[in-house]
Design an enzyme around this catalytic site. Structure first.
Site, PDB file in Angstrom:
ATOM      1  N   PHE A 182       1.148  -1.153   0.111  1.00  0.00           N
ATOM      2  CA  PHE A 182       0.460   0.244   0.186  1.00  0.00           C
ATOM      3  C   PHE A 182       0.857   1.512   0.448  1.00  0.00           C
ATOM      4  O   PHE A 182       1.928   1.121   0.348  1.00  0.00           O
ATOM      5  CB  PHE A 182      -1.192  -0.215   0.907  1.00  0.00           C
ATOM      6  N   CYS A 183       0.281   2.525  -0.224  1.00  0.00           N
ATOM      7  CA  CYS A 183       0.792   3.176   0.014  1.00  0.00           C
ATOM      8  C   CYS A 183       0.163   4.960  -0.022  1.00  0.00           C
ATOM      9  O   CYS A 183      -1.814   4.334   0.118  1.00  0.00           O
ATOM     10  CB  CYS A 183       1.840   3.647  -1.835  1.00  0.00           C
ATOM     11  N   THR A 184       0.170   6.013  -0.347  1.00  0.00           N
ATOM     12  CA  THR A 184      -0.598   7.214  -0.907  1.00  0.00           C
ATOM     13  C   THR A 184      -2.201   6.371  -1.299  1.00  0.00           C
ATOM     14  O   THR A 184      -3.422   6.777  -0.612  1.00  0.00           O
ATOM     15  CB  THR A 184      -0.273   8.682  -1.083  1.00  0.00           C
ATOM     16  N   CYS A 189       2.802   1.690  -4.895  1.00  0.00           N
ATOM     17  CA  CYS A 189       2.599   0.093  -4.268  1.00  0.00           C
ATOM     18  C   CYS A 189       2.341  -0.797  -5.556  1.00  0.00           C
ATOM     19  O   CYS A 189       2.205  -2.014  -5.672  1.00  0.00           O
ATOM     20  CB  CYS A 189       1.415  -0.032  -3.320  1.00  0.00           C
ATOM     21  N   ILE A 211      -4.512   4.485   0.529  1.00  0.00           N
ATOM     22  CA  ILE A 211      -4.149   4.278   1.618  1.00  0.00           C
ATOM     23  C   ILE A 211      -5.735   5.903   1.351  1.00  0.00           C
ATOM     24  O   ILE A 211      -6.832   5.601   2.388  1.00  0.00           O
ATOM     25  CB  ILE A 211      -3.746   5.261   2.426  1.00  0.00           C
TER      26      ILE A 211
END
Length: 257
Positions: A182-184, A189, A211
């Site tokens: 996951f990432c922003t 990701c 996210i």
């Protein structure tokens, strides 16, 4: 009243005309009174924009006329003021730098898991096959410090180009687990998940929309803190409102995801 619409979006799609697109999109964004950053590269587009709802959505509708952008689905949040100081459109080698040219998401994405499914997996403690689920934070260390999923794997990388070597050093620890990167907003990701699958990790998924999409579509459970964003809001809470954060960083002049 929160009257400023903020959007973030990316898409991996071949853009051999990136330089020409830069001039056109810059002119259209300025004419619409928008501020933010658009990054273009041969591999795709990544953008963060703010302005009135009518102007922002009108700009995106104009982009969708190009069939390559017809399925853009920006993530939305609101603020009292515009969190960008100017309108920048840049052409770069990669829309998110990984220094791994064989990774081409437009040629085939890694499997993804939607926010609701990840929420359910974390609630039950395993995936639908009964396999242990671990979340892997692909962001830079200072972003992780603002908030992350409970018990997320954090290799304390300083920049995304360090991710491939960090993964290779820890690959054995991830075998036989379901790994959700996951990432922003999804872009890092996505590249990370493709790399991990190409290097032999079988059960890897990316968190669809990152996210911010998790905040938008769930109650934010299992996530602690906020999400660092690369604009003047700095950190967003699970309800997508701005919250204070003591540290700040900069990557690609306010455009990372």
């Amino acid at each position: 009243m929160t009257s400023v619409l903020n959007i973030s979006c990316y898409k991996f799609v071949p853009l051999p005309d990136a330089a020409e697109l830069r001039e056109r999109l810059h002119a259209q964004a300025v004419a619409a009174g928008l501020k933010g950053t658009i990054l273009l590269a041969e591999e795709g587009i990544n953008f963060f924009l703010a302005g009135s709802a009518e102007a922002v959505r009108g700009f995106v509708d104009g982009m969708r006329v190009d069939e390559r952008f017809a399925d853009l689905e920006p993530k939305e949040s609101w603020s009292d003021t515009v969190p960008f100081r100017k309108m920048l459109v840049k052409v770069k080698r990669e829309i998110i730098r990984m220094d791994h040219p064989t990774i081409r998401p437009a040629q085939g994405r890694a499997p993804s898991v939607d926010p609701a499914t990840l929420h359910r997996w974390l609630e039950q403690g395993h995936d639908d096959a009964g396999r242990e689920v671990v979340t892997l934070d692909t962001r830079n260390a200072f972003e992780v410090d603002a908030g992350t999923f409970a018990d997320a794997i954090d290799w304390r990388i300083a920049k995304f180009t360090e991710f491939p070597d960090a993964f290779r050093a820890h690959k054995a620890e991830l075998q036989d687990k379901t790994v959700v990167s996951f990432c922003t907003g999804g872009i890092r990701c996505e590249k990370a998940a493709i790399l991990m699958r190409e290097e032999g990790l079988e059960h890897v998924y990316q968190l669809e929309g990152g996210i911010l999409k998790y905040f938008e579509h769930t109650d934010g459970a299992h996530y602690h803190g906020g999400c660092f964003v690369f604009d003047e809001r700095t950190v967003l809470a699970p309800d997508l409102s701005a919250q204070p954060f003591a540290k700040a960083g900069d990557e690609d002049a306010g455009a990372s995801s």
